[in-house]
Scaffold this motif. Structure first.
Motif, mmCIF file in Angstrom:
data_model
loop_
_atom_site.group_PDB
_atom_site.id
_atom_site.type_symbol
_atom_site.label_atom_id
_atom_site.label_comp_id
_atom_site.label_asym_id
_atom_site.label_seq_id
_atom_site.Cartn_x
_atom_site.Cartn_y
_atom_site.Cartn_z
ATOM 1 N N VAL A 273 -11.013 -3.579 -23.316
ATOM 2 C CA VAL A 273 -11.164 -3.153 -21.925
ATOM 3 C C VAL A 273 -12.132 -4.078 -21.207
ATOM 4 N N ILE A 274 -11.950 -4.189 -19.914
ATOM 5 C CA ILE A 274 -12.896 -4.973 -19.124
ATOM 6 C C ILE A 274 -13.384 -4.141 -17.949
ATOM 7 N N ASN A 275 -14.420 -4.628 -17.326
ATOM 8 C CA ASN A 275 -14.954 -3.985 -16.145
ATOM 9 C C ASN A 275 -14.426 -4.733 -14.929
ATOM 10 N N THR B 141 -14.236 -5.983 -24.105
ATOM 11 C CA THR B 141 -14.782 -5.065 -25.100
ATOM 12 C C THR B 141 -13.647 -4.531 -25.949
ATOM 13 N N ARG B 142 -13.749 -4.808 -27.231
ATOM 14 C CA ARG B 142 -12.688 -4.381 -28.124
ATOM 15 C C ARG B 142 -12.686 -2.860 -28.252
ATOM 16 N N VAL B 143 -11.520 -2.281 -28.321
ATOM 17 C CA VAL B 143 -11.413 -0.834 -28.495
ATOM 18 C C VAL B 143 -10.964 -0.550 -29.924
ATOM 19 N N PRO C 31 -7.681 -1.461 -19.263
ATOM 20 C CA PRO C 31 -7.271 -2.008 -20.548
ATOM 21 C C PRO C 31 -6.608 -3.379 -20.383
#
Lengths: 158, 994
Positions: free
Chosen positions: A54-56, A42-44, A63
């Motif tokens: 960021v990822i889960n 997911t782009r920040v 990050p």
């Protein structure tokens, strides 16, 4: 070679090695939490360029830093060899995107030399040393510096 | 001294501890050499060295002790800035630590200190110390005339405790200035000691209850203050609170708390019986005691069941005094005054010019009255100690002398602590602790006399040195002669002529009552610089009452010198600091337990039961599928049902758990009446605090941290918001300012407001100040509308207060408030009307972990917007948008609405760029302001669990984002911060905005 042989039983460093472009890098295995395959990032917005997003990671948001861009190298699209090396430093968990992960190496610390001023165009400040292998060189990364805020600022400002 | 009789376990402990100390000392020393100005480091070095000294002294390790003692002395000098850190000094200290290490190693391996050459190190240290000390004393002229007084003969150490002679007449309010009670600085008097907790959680229960009692006490006392005649129930209540606290503290064995509550209880009992009438002074004193109790409670380490002793003697004395005299005296209690008056003939000799002399005497930074009392006490107590030791050498079991010894040491400790001589204090305390332990253990003191003598002589050295620096008198003052001649009642004034003004003044201290205590001790006291008196106060009082507002009544000479130094409160100048500290501590307390309604627990239990049943149902369904008994359709049907049940259960669980975590804000509000009262007295403004909605509930974790921001806001309102009484009258307002503190629900959040009816904030002035302070450029200032200008108050470094007071106005604060609230995912805003007042509104989420959010799509990514910031969503036609001031706007139901594109704010690169005719818009509500935010797509509303973005990213500029959440499919979605989005959208200031 002899020298290497002699110091074989001297202090060994255990390193995870990976490559970015043509260079091979190593980080202390104790700092590496795990190595995962590329996943959806997911782009920040408004983050520095080298922060990919960021990822889960099992319920934790961490990050992801693109080491290529961190070193000012050209970006490259991810392929099946691309990996994320998850590293924990000072309680901070960060993932580094690398082109590929090679192996786990043991090298005697005596073969490590201080960094030369310039390694393949990249500033040597993130380099804690250069390990001489039989046929190649291994760049040892100074992760603390890599993640220090000061460095980030100069970099994001640049 | 032989080390044979030591307990081997103790011994081993010492070695381990000593090594640790050295390990702390060394790196710090090296660091210090690099940063000679780092005083914090010095403290880090001083403390372990000090502990080392103490421990070695206790074990009778003379070499180590002596060396550590010298090292400590020099560190102390460094710490106080009397000498500068030089490499030479560092060498010596390092050499000392090396020697210490060697000795400790020896101890470990061979069992004794060994022959380590310490003499030369000690000599070097001494020469350094002397080299510094000498130039100092003559350099301290002090043009005041100081008089040698006869030694403060009074009761022998053993015979004390016979006070309560006739109390001096009461002359009304403390200092007649309406000054509040001055809390002495908190002095930790020693190492933590263990409390007795029975079972786990006992201590926590105690803490919680104690805090409740303290809150109730504060309330009740304030009430009592409003209506001192209320009597009856109220006084009974207060009495009971003290009584309960006393009982509780007794059970856990908290000595200080127990002692203090006991005294307070005694006092209240008198009031209850009608023997005393509550006065303002008394309430001040009681409130002060309650503060102290609170500090004591906060200093309890529940994890380790330990309490840190704090010096409470001052308050205990005061309370006892109040009980004895029937009134409270809050002043610095200059002991000898009453006595001085009694001894009229001598003071008659005093020259009227004395007051000026008084000023001169303060060269050392201490009130010379204090110094004088301190000196008196020291002389006396040392005399007592010597006598007691002499007696104990003959008979080590004489309880009377042992107790006397302990008391004298304790008195020294108190005096030193009052005078802020931390090292003496600690040392005296340690020695006293030793005596105390030994006497409790029923040891024969005969064999301890030597150690004690050594300890006492070190103490004496320290005291002498301190005193000589205090009085800065030529060392040649020959004080010896004076004490010898000191038969109690007959003061032998010995005149000391000081450099400038040879003004002989004589003053006997406390003549009459002392008769009861003829002084055999006088001789032993001889080598001490005799008690020195600067009789200004008396003189001042006689000639010219104005300059010193502290002529207090004192139960006077009864306890003479002993209580005096303890009783004298910290100099006024220290008061605000002390108080601020006390408040800070009050704010920092966080109890980690929560009380739960039993019903809620039962409900939780039921839910868990259902959950387990549900789980079994899943297992059953899985088995049916495996076995193929039922057809898939039926199983799917049941599966759906079970999932519904599961959803209901998890919702219910979440609700209940959240309810469990909810506590009323009254737990925070409770401390504000007290705060406002103190602020009001300090600022001289009459302030009325009106609290509303205290029952409003918030998540405990939120309640715990809003205290400090609220303190800031309230201080700000009282200090800057409200005008002075005259101004208020002039503008036709009621003389008493009002401050409202409100809490109420607003949608999915709770709002807390702090409002005052003061002068309001002038936006023009805000702009001006911000520009002057270079926070924004003049152009930017022009572009700010009034509301935004008010928001400038939250910028770091902004303080518009023209006068900086000790209450607030240091240019920090409001930005801290905003940061704190932001960390809670809340927001704070300000609105103000000139002349009418100012209102700060904090908006806080009900809970921290889970929020309702609206999911929106921008680019190809999803974002979550907290739902309580969304007032509505709509679609608008692009052509209806107009441009105002380079900003897009649209008229929606007659209201002009500013519009921004989320894509632009988040700096997301445009994609596709297909021109749409109709766009989706989320209308954000940031307090009273609305803003349209254009997004690509509106998605559904969803409950999301907030996850932090982590330490690494927080170092970057992450404005506009408040966290992340994880979706059902495992992807990460970022949560937007509507308030910041608003700020980013409206300010063209970019990074300079808040």
């Amino acid at each position: 070679m002899d020298e290497v042989q002699k110091k074989q039983d001297a202090e060994l460093m255990q390193l995870v090695t990976f490559s970015i472009g043509d260079e091979e890098f190593g980080v202390d295995i104790l700092k590496v939490q795990e190595i995962i395959r590329m996943m959806e990032i997911t782009r920040v917005p408004r983050a520095p360029e080298f922060v990919e997003g960021v990822i889960n990671l099992r319920g934790k948001v961490i990050p992801i830093i693109d080491l290529r861009r961190r070193f000012g190298l050209e970006a490259r699209s991810h392929d099946k060899n691309t990996r994320i090396i998850v590293i924990e430093i000072n309680g901070m968990i960060v993932g580094f995107v690398v082109d590929s992960v090679s192996e786990v190496l043991r090298i005697p610390s005596s073969t490590v030399e201080p960094p030369p001023p310039v390694v393949s165009g990249m500033e040597s400040e993130y380099i804690s040393g250069v390990g001489k292998l039989e046929d190649r060189l291994l760049i040892l990364l100074d992760l603390d510096r890599l993640l220090s805020h000061e460095e980030q600022e100069t970099l994001s400002g640049a | 001294m032989s080390q044979d009789f030591m307990d081997p376990e103790l011994f081993a402990d010492f070695i381990v501890e000593a090594k640790e100390h050295l390990e702390t000392i060394e790196p710090n020393l090296l660091e210090l050499e690099k940063n000679p100005d780092n005083l914090g480091l010095l403290n880090e070095i001083f403390r372990p060295m000090h502990s080392l000294k103490g421990a070695s002294g206790f074990l009778g390790l003379n070499h180590i002790n002596g060396l550590a003692h010298r090292a400590e002395n020099i560190l102390d000098e460094l710490r106080k800035g009397k000498i500068a850190v030089t490499s030479g000094i560092m060498d010596v200290i390092l050499a000392a630590t090396d020697a210490l290490r060697t000795m400790i190693d020896n101890l470990e391996t061979v069992g004794y200190e060994g022959e380590v050459e310490t003499a030369h190190i000690i000599a070097r240290i001494d020469s350094i110390l002397a080299g510094e000390a000498e130039p100092e004393s003559p350099a301290a002229p002090g043009d005041g005339t100081q008089v040698e007084d006869a030694p403060q003969q009074e009761e022998a150490a053993v015979a004390e405790d016979a006070p309560e002679s006739t109390p001096a007449p009461d002359d009304g309010e403390a200092g007649g200035q309406g000054r509040g009670f001055i809390m002495p600085e908190l002095v930790e008097t020693g190492p933590p000691y263990s409390l007795q907790a029975i079972g786990e959680g006992h201590l926590n229960d105690f803490l919680e209850e104690a805090q409740e009692i303290i809150a109730s006490l504060n309330d009740s006392l304030l009430e009592l203050e409003k209506d001192p005649t209320a009597g009856g129930e109220l006084v009974n209540d207060i009495f009971r609170f003290f009584h309960n606290l006393k009982g509780n503290s007794g059970i856990i064995g908290h000595k200080e708390l127990n002692a203090l509550t006991h005294e307070a209880e005694t006092l209240l009992n008198k009031v209850r019986k009608g023997e005393m009438v509550p006065t303002r002074g008394m309430i001040d004193l009681l409130l002060g005691s309650v503060d102290m109790m609170e500090s004591l409670v906060t200093r309890i380490d529940a994890k380790h069941n330990q309490a840190i002793p704090v010096d409470i003697d001052f308050l205990v004395e005061k309370l006892q005094e109040a009980v004895a005299t029937g009134d409270v005296d809050l002043g610095p209690a200059p002991a000898p005054e009453a006595a001085a008056e009694a001894a009229a003939p001598e003071p008659a000799a005093v020259e009227p010019a004395a007051p000026s002399g008084g000023e001169g005497g303060q060269a050392s930074g201490f009130d010379d009255e204090d110094s004088e009392i301190f000196e008196e006490t020291v002389t006396q107590q040392l005399a007592n100690i010597h006598m007691a030791l002499d007696e104990l050498a003959k008979d080590g079991t004489n309880k009377e002398y042992i107790d006397g010894l302990y008391r004298s040491l304790d008195t020294l400790r108190n005096s030193a602590s009052y005078m802020d001589f931390a090292d003496i204090k600690v040392y005296a305390e340690r020695t006293a602790g030793m005596v105390d332990q030994a006497r409790k253990a029923g040891l024969d003191f005969e064999m301890m006399v030597d150690i004690l003598r050594q300890e006492c002589s070190i103490l004496e050295d320290m005291l002498k040195k301190t005193i000589s620096s205090l009085v800065k008198a030529p060392a040649a003052a020959e004080p010896e002669s004076a004490p010898k001649s000191g038969p109690a009642a007959e003061p032998v004034p010995e005149v000391k002529v000081k450099a400038e003004e040879p003004k002989p003044e004589a003053k006997p201290a406390a003549p009459e009552p002392l008769k009861e205590a003829p002084k055999p001790v006088a001789e032993t006291a001889a080598p001490k610089p005799a008690a020195k008196k600067a009789p200004e106060p008396a003189a001042t009082k006689a000639e010219e009452p104005a300059p010193k507002p502290k002529q207090e009544p004192k139960p006077a000479p009864a306890k003479a010198a002993e209580p005096a130094p303890k009783a004298a409160p910290a100099p006024a100048s220290q008061a605000p600091a002390a108080q601020a500290q006390a408040q800070a501590q009050g704010g920092a307390k966080v109890s980690s337990t929560i009380r739960v309604d039993h019903e809620k627990l039962d409900h939780l239990m039921n839910l868990i039961g259902e959950l387990i049943i549900n789980r079994n149902r899943y297992a059953l369904l899985a088995r049916s599928l495996e076995e193929g008994k039922l057809d898939v359709q039926a199983i799917a049907q049941q599966l759906t049902e079970t999932t519904y049940a599961m959803a209901r259960l998890s919702d219910d669980l979440q609700d209940t758990i959240m309810k469990v975590r909810m506590v009323p804000v009254s737990s925070v509000f409770a401390r504000f009446p007290r705060l406002v009262r103190d602020l009001s007295r300090k600022s001289g403004k009459e302030v009325e605090l009106i609290m509303e909605g205290e029952e409003t509930e918030l998540d405990k974790s939120v309640v715990e941290v809003i205290g400090d921001p609220l303190v800031h806001l309230i201080r700000n309102s009282v200090d800057h918001g409200l005008e002075t009484e005259e101004t208020r009258r002039a503008t036709g307002k009621s003389p008493a300012g009002k401050v409202w503190l409100r809490a109420y629900h607003r949608g999915n959040s709770v709002a807390i407001e702090v409002e005052d009816d003061g002068k309001g904030i002038d936006p023009a002035k805000m702009r001006e100040v911000a520009v002057r302070k270079n926070l924004i450029s003049p152009d930017e200032a022009k572009n700010l509308d009034d509301r935004d200008a008010l928001e400038l108050i939250f910028m770091p470094g902004f303080s518009s207060a023209e006068t900086i007071t000790d209450i607030s106005g240091r240019g920090v604060g409001m930005d801290v408030v905003r940061t704190n609230i932001k960390n809670l995912k809340g927001a704070v805003s300000v609105s103000s009307e000139i002349g009418k007042g100012t209102k700060f509104t904090m908006t806080l989420p009900l809970t921290l972990a889970i929020i309702d959010a609206l999911m929106v799509m921008v680019g190809n990514q999803t974002y979550a917007i907290p739902l309580d910031a969304v007032s509505e969503t709509t679609k608008i036609e692009v052509r209806r948008m107009t441009e105002v001031n380079k900003r897009k706007a649209v008229t929606l139901r007659g209201e002009v609405l500013g519009i921004i594109e989320l894509r632009e704010v988040l700096e997301i690169p445009p994609d596709g760029d297909d021109e749409k005719e109709i766009v989706s818009m989320v209308i954000l509500q940031d307090n009273d302001r609305r803003l349209g935010v254009i997004v690509d797509r509106l998605l559904e509303r969803q409950e999301v669990v907030i996850k932090p973005l982590g330490a690494y990213l927080s170092d970057f500029d992450m404005r506009g984002l408040s966290g992340a959440t994880i979706m059902g499919d495992g992807s990460v979605v970022l949560i937007l911060d509507p308030h910041e989005i608003y700020l980013m959208a409206t300010s063209q200031r970019g990074a300079s905005s808040i």
